[in-house]
Design an enzyme around this catalytic site. Structure first.
Site, PDB file in Angstrom:
ATOM      1  N   THR A   1       8.451   7.887 -13.796  1.00 38.67           N
ATOM      2  CA  THR A   1       8.881   7.478 -12.450  1.00 38.67           C
ATOM      3  C   THR A   1       7.936   6.427 -11.877  1.00 38.67           C
ATOM      4  O   THR A   1       8.376   5.443 -11.261  1.00 38.67           O
ATOM      5  CB  THR A   1       8.938   8.729 -11.538  1.00 38.67           C
ATOM      6  OG1 THR A   1       9.852   9.651 -12.127  1.00 38.67           O
ATOM      7  CG2 THR A   1       9.393   8.383 -10.134  1.00 38.67           C
TER       8      THR A   1
ATOM      9  N   ASP B   1       0.861  -1.188   0.000  1.00 38.38           N
ATOM     10  CA  ASP B   1       0.000   0.000   0.000  1.00 38.38           C
ATOM     11  C   ASP B   1       0.895   1.234   0.000  1.00 38.38           C
ATOM     12  O   ASP B   1       1.068   1.895   1.021  1.00 38.38           O
ATOM     13  CB  ASP B   1      -0.904  -0.049   1.242  1.00 38.38           C
ATOM     14  CG  ASP B   1      -2.002   0.997   1.188  1.00 38.38           C
ATOM     15  OD1 ASP B   1      -2.199   1.604   0.117  1.00 38.38           O
ATOM     16  OD2 ASP B   1      -2.662   1.195   2.223  1.00 38.38           O
ATOM     17  N   LEU B   2       1.477   1.526  -1.168  1.00 40.18           N
ATOM     18  CA  LEU B   2       2.453   2.624  -1.265  1.00 40.18           C
ATOM     19  C   LEU B   2       1.865   3.864  -1.927  1.00 40.18           C
ATOM     20  O   LEU B   2       2.529   4.895  -2.004  1.00 40.18           O
ATOM     21  CB  LEU B   2       3.694   2.138  -2.030  1.00 40.18           C
ATOM     22  CG  LEU B   2       4.402   0.944  -1.368  1.00 40.18           C
ATOM     23  CD1 LEU B   2       5.619   0.529  -2.187  1.00 40.18           C
ATOM     24  CD2 LEU B   2       4.828   1.278   0.058  1.00 40.18           C
ATOM     25  N   LYS B   3       0.645   3.763  -2.416  1.00 42.46           N
ATOM     26  CA  LYS B   3      -0.086   4.909  -2.986  1.00 42.46           C
ATOM     27  C   LYS B   3       0.826   5.801  -3.826  1.00 42.46           C
ATOM     28  O   LYS B   3       1.046   6.978  -3.535  1.00 42.46           O
ATOM     29  CB  LYS B   3      -0.746   5.724  -1.868  1.00 42.46           C
ATOM     30  CG  LYS B   3      -1.796   4.931  -1.094  1.00 42.46           C
ATOM     31  CD  LYS B   3      -2.599   5.808  -0.161  1.00 42.46           C
ATOM     32  CE  LYS B   3      -3.680   5.052   0.570  1.00 42.46           C
ATOM     33  NZ  LYS B   3      -3.194   4.163   1.647  1.00 42.46           N
TER      34      LYS B   3
ATOM     35  N   GLY C   1       4.729  10.027 -15.044  1.00 38.97           N
ATOM     36  CA  GLY C   1       4.498   8.676 -15.538  1.00 38.97           C
ATOM     37  C   GLY C   1       5.748   7.804 -15.581  1.00 38.97           C
ATOM     38  O   GLY C   1       5.724   6.641 -15.173  1.00 38.97           O
TER      39      GLY C   1
ATOM     40  N   ARG D   1     -14.915  -3.339  10.871  1.00 36.55           N
ATOM     41  CA  ARG D   1     -14.973  -3.601  12.310  1.00 36.55           C
ATOM     42  C   ARG D   1     -16.053  -4.649  12.586  1.00 36.55           C
ATOM     43  O   ARG D   1     -17.217  -4.410  12.305  1.00 36.55           O
ATOM     44  CB  ARG D   1     -15.311  -2.323  13.098  1.00 36.55           C
ATOM     45  CG  ARG D   1     -14.209  -1.264  13.075  1.00 36.55           C
ATOM     46  CD  ARG D   1     -12.992  -1.729  13.869  1.00 36.55           C
ATOM     47  NE  ARG D   1     -11.909  -0.761  13.850  1.00 36.55           N
ATOM     48  CZ  ARG D   1     -10.940  -0.695  12.926  1.00 36.55           C
ATOM     49  NH1 ARG D   1     -10.924  -1.555  11.918  1.00 36.55           N
ATOM     50  NH2 ARG D   1      -9.979   0.197  13.015  1.00 36.55           N
TER      51      ARG D   1
ATOM     52  N   THR E   1     -10.160   8.334   2.227  1.00 39.48           N
ATOM     53  CA  THR E   1     -11.375   8.347   3.066  1.00 39.48           C
ATOM     54  C   THR E   1     -11.317   9.397   4.171  1.00 39.48           C
ATOM     55  O   THR E   1     -12.319   9.671   4.801  1.00 39.48           O
ATOM     56  CB  THR E   1     -11.638   6.958   3.682  1.00 39.48           C
ATOM     57  OG1 THR E   1     -10.423   6.484   4.234  1.00 39.48           O
ATOM     58  CG2 THR E   1     -12.146   5.981   2.666  1.00 39.48           C
TER      59      THR E   1
ATOM     60  N   GLY F   1      -6.916  -4.320  10.089  1.00 38.60           N
ATOM     61  CA  GLY F   1      -5.699  -4.130  10.875  1.00 38.60           C
ATOM     62  C   GLY F   1      -5.936  -4.408  12.337  1.00 38.60           C
ATOM     63  O   GLY F   1      -5.904  -5.551  12.794  1.00 38.60           O
ATOM     64  N   ARG F   2      -6.210  -3.330  13.099  1.00 37.98           N
ATOM     65  CA  ARG F   2      -6.278  -3.438  14.555  1.00 37.98           C
ATOM     66  C   ARG F   2      -7.225  -4.489  15.112  1.00 37.98           C
ATOM     67  O   ARG F   2      -6.873  -5.128  16.122  1.00 37.98           O
ATOM     68  CB  ARG F   2      -6.562  -2.049  15.148  1.00 37.98           C
ATOM     69  CG  ARG F   2      -5.327  -1.153  15.039  1.00 37.98           C
ATOM     70  CD  ARG F   2      -5.670   0.307  15.142  1.00 37.98           C
ATOM     71  NE  ARG F   2      -6.396   0.775  13.965  1.00 37.98           N
ATOM     72  CZ  ARG F   2      -6.793   2.022  13.782  1.00 37.98           C
ATOM     73  NH1 ARG F   2      -6.549   2.936  14.704  1.00 37.98           N
ATOM     74  NH2 ARG F   2      -7.433   2.369  12.679  1.00 37.98           N
TER      75      ARG F   2
HETATM   76  O1  C5P Z   1      -6.533  -0.935  11.834  1.00 40.32           O
HETATM   77  P1  C5P Z   1      -7.482  -0.761  10.704  1.00 40.32           P
HETATM   78  O2  C5P Z   1      -8.359  -1.967  10.462  1.00 40.32           O
HETATM   79  O3  C5P Z   1      -8.279   0.529  10.802  1.00 40.32           O
HETATM   80  O4  C5P Z   1      -6.529  -0.644   9.442  1.00 40.32           O
HETATM   81  C1  C5P Z   1      -6.998  -0.344   8.170  1.00 40.32           C
HETATM   82  C2  C5P Z   1      -5.864  -0.279   7.204  1.00 40.32           C
HETATM   83  O5  C5P Z   1      -6.367   0.150   5.957  1.00 40.32           O
HETATM   84  C3  C5P Z   1      -4.764   0.706   7.585  1.00 40.32           C
HETATM   85  O6  C5P Z   1      -3.541   0.148   7.101  1.00 40.32           O
HETATM   86  C4  C5P Z   1      -5.134   1.953   6.818  1.00 40.32           C
HETATM   87  O7  C5P Z   1      -4.012   2.726   6.485  1.00 40.32           O
HETATM   88  C5  C5P Z   1      -5.722   1.347   5.566  1.00 40.32           C
HETATM   89  N1  C5P Z   1      -6.612   2.219   4.824  1.00 40.32           N
HETATM   90  C6  C5P Z   1      -7.752   2.804   5.377  1.00 40.32           C
HETATM   91  N2  C5P Z   1      -8.536   3.608   4.620  1.00 40.32           N
HETATM   92  C7  C5P Z   1      -8.224   3.836   3.342  1.00 40.32           C
HETATM   93  C8  C5P Z   1      -7.102   3.243   2.766  1.00 40.32           C
HETATM   94  C9  C5P Z   1      -6.297   2.431   3.548  1.00 40.32           C
HETATM   95  O8  C5P Z   1      -8.046   2.597   6.546  1.00 40.32           O
HETATM   96  N3  C5P Z   1      -9.028   4.577   2.603  1.00 40.32           N
END
Ligand code: C5P
Length: 231
Positions: free
Chosen positions: A70, A61-63, A68, A177, A116, A206-207
């Site tokens: 590069t 996830d390097l966005k 172009g 969640r 977001t 993630g969390r």
């Molecule tokens: O911990 P959590 O479940 O909130 O992690 C969500 C992951 O998705 C994080 O790595 C966050 O940077 C990523 N992310 C996000 N919203 C986005 C794009 C990526 O929460 N629009």
């Protein structure tokens, strides 16, 4: 698709040692990992190659967003790491360059339409004359026309985007969640089941997994919820 392969665990950790410990803890409960800025810039790119060699899939996830040439050279290097997904910002030049550079490799390009954390006022402050919803729709259409492989979007946007994108494009959804989990800083959250029902192909979590008392159990519970919602 196997429900387990639709879960992508975000390794938002500060060192490779912590990431290795988490991957060992999760074992075969998780097949797909996301590496973002924090870990990537702390040895995470070499770790991504190690994960790929051990049979896991990796989402970098390097966005990316640059001229172009590069972007294209960067994408070629990422493809050599063996990653499955790479994010770029959904600007037409950037998307064209990334899609061209990934040809002949297994890498797939995901575009980020509008971050977001942005609302309509943030877009106006950045000089755009679009609402978030208008710009998401505009960029989703451009991504489709350019041949981008998928989009990152909130589960709330998935239903809006699904009719715009082509059949082969995947929707990857963070902000997940499970019922009763801590929201953290996420504002627009959905349960795993709701995200799948809204059309998400992959869920980024993630969390709720990484910070759980028993990460493996948390991952298994989410996979069960994905499987039930996908039936
Ligand atoms: O911990 P959590 O479940 O909130 O992690 C969500 C992951 O998705 C994080 O790595 C966050 O940077 C990523 N992310 C996000 N919203 C986005 C794009 C990526 O929460 N629009």
């Amino acid at each position: 698709m196997n429900p387990r392969d639709r879960l992508i665990v975000a390794l938002d950790l500060s060192s490779v040692a912590e990431a290795e410990a988490m991957v060992a803890k999760l074992g075969d409960a998780v097949t797909f990992y996301k590496i973002g800025y924090q870990l990537a810039f702390a040895g995470g790119l070499a770790f991504a190659e190690t994960l790929v060699r051990s049979g896991k899939r990796v989402f970098l996830d390097l966005k990316l967003h640059d001229i172009g040439n590069t972007v294209g050279k960067g994408v070629e290097s990422v493809a050599k790491l063996g990653a499955t997904f790479l994010t770029v910002h959904a600007y037409p030049q950037t998307m064209h360059a990334a899609v061209d550079a990934r040809k002949g490799t297994n890498l797939r390009i995901l575009a980020v339409t509008v971050l977001t954390s942005y609302d309509d006022a943030d877009l106006a402050a950045a000089g755009y004359d679009f609402t978030v919803s208008e710009l998401v729709a505009e960029r989703a259409g451009q991504a489709r026309d350019i041949g981008v492989d998928g989009l990152v979007c909130s589960a709330a946007e998935a239903a809006q985007i699904k009719p715009i994108v082509s059949d082969g494009m995947v929707l990857v959804t963070p902000g997940i969640r499970p019922e009763g989990a801590d929201k953290g800083d996420q504002k627009r959250i959905q349960t795993p089941a709701a995200a799948i029902s809204a059309g998400a192909d992959y869920l980024v979590v993630g969390r709720p997994i990484v910070a759980a008392p028993d990460p493996r159990q948390a991952a298994d519970a989410i996979v069960r919820e994905i499987a039930a919602a996908a039936e």
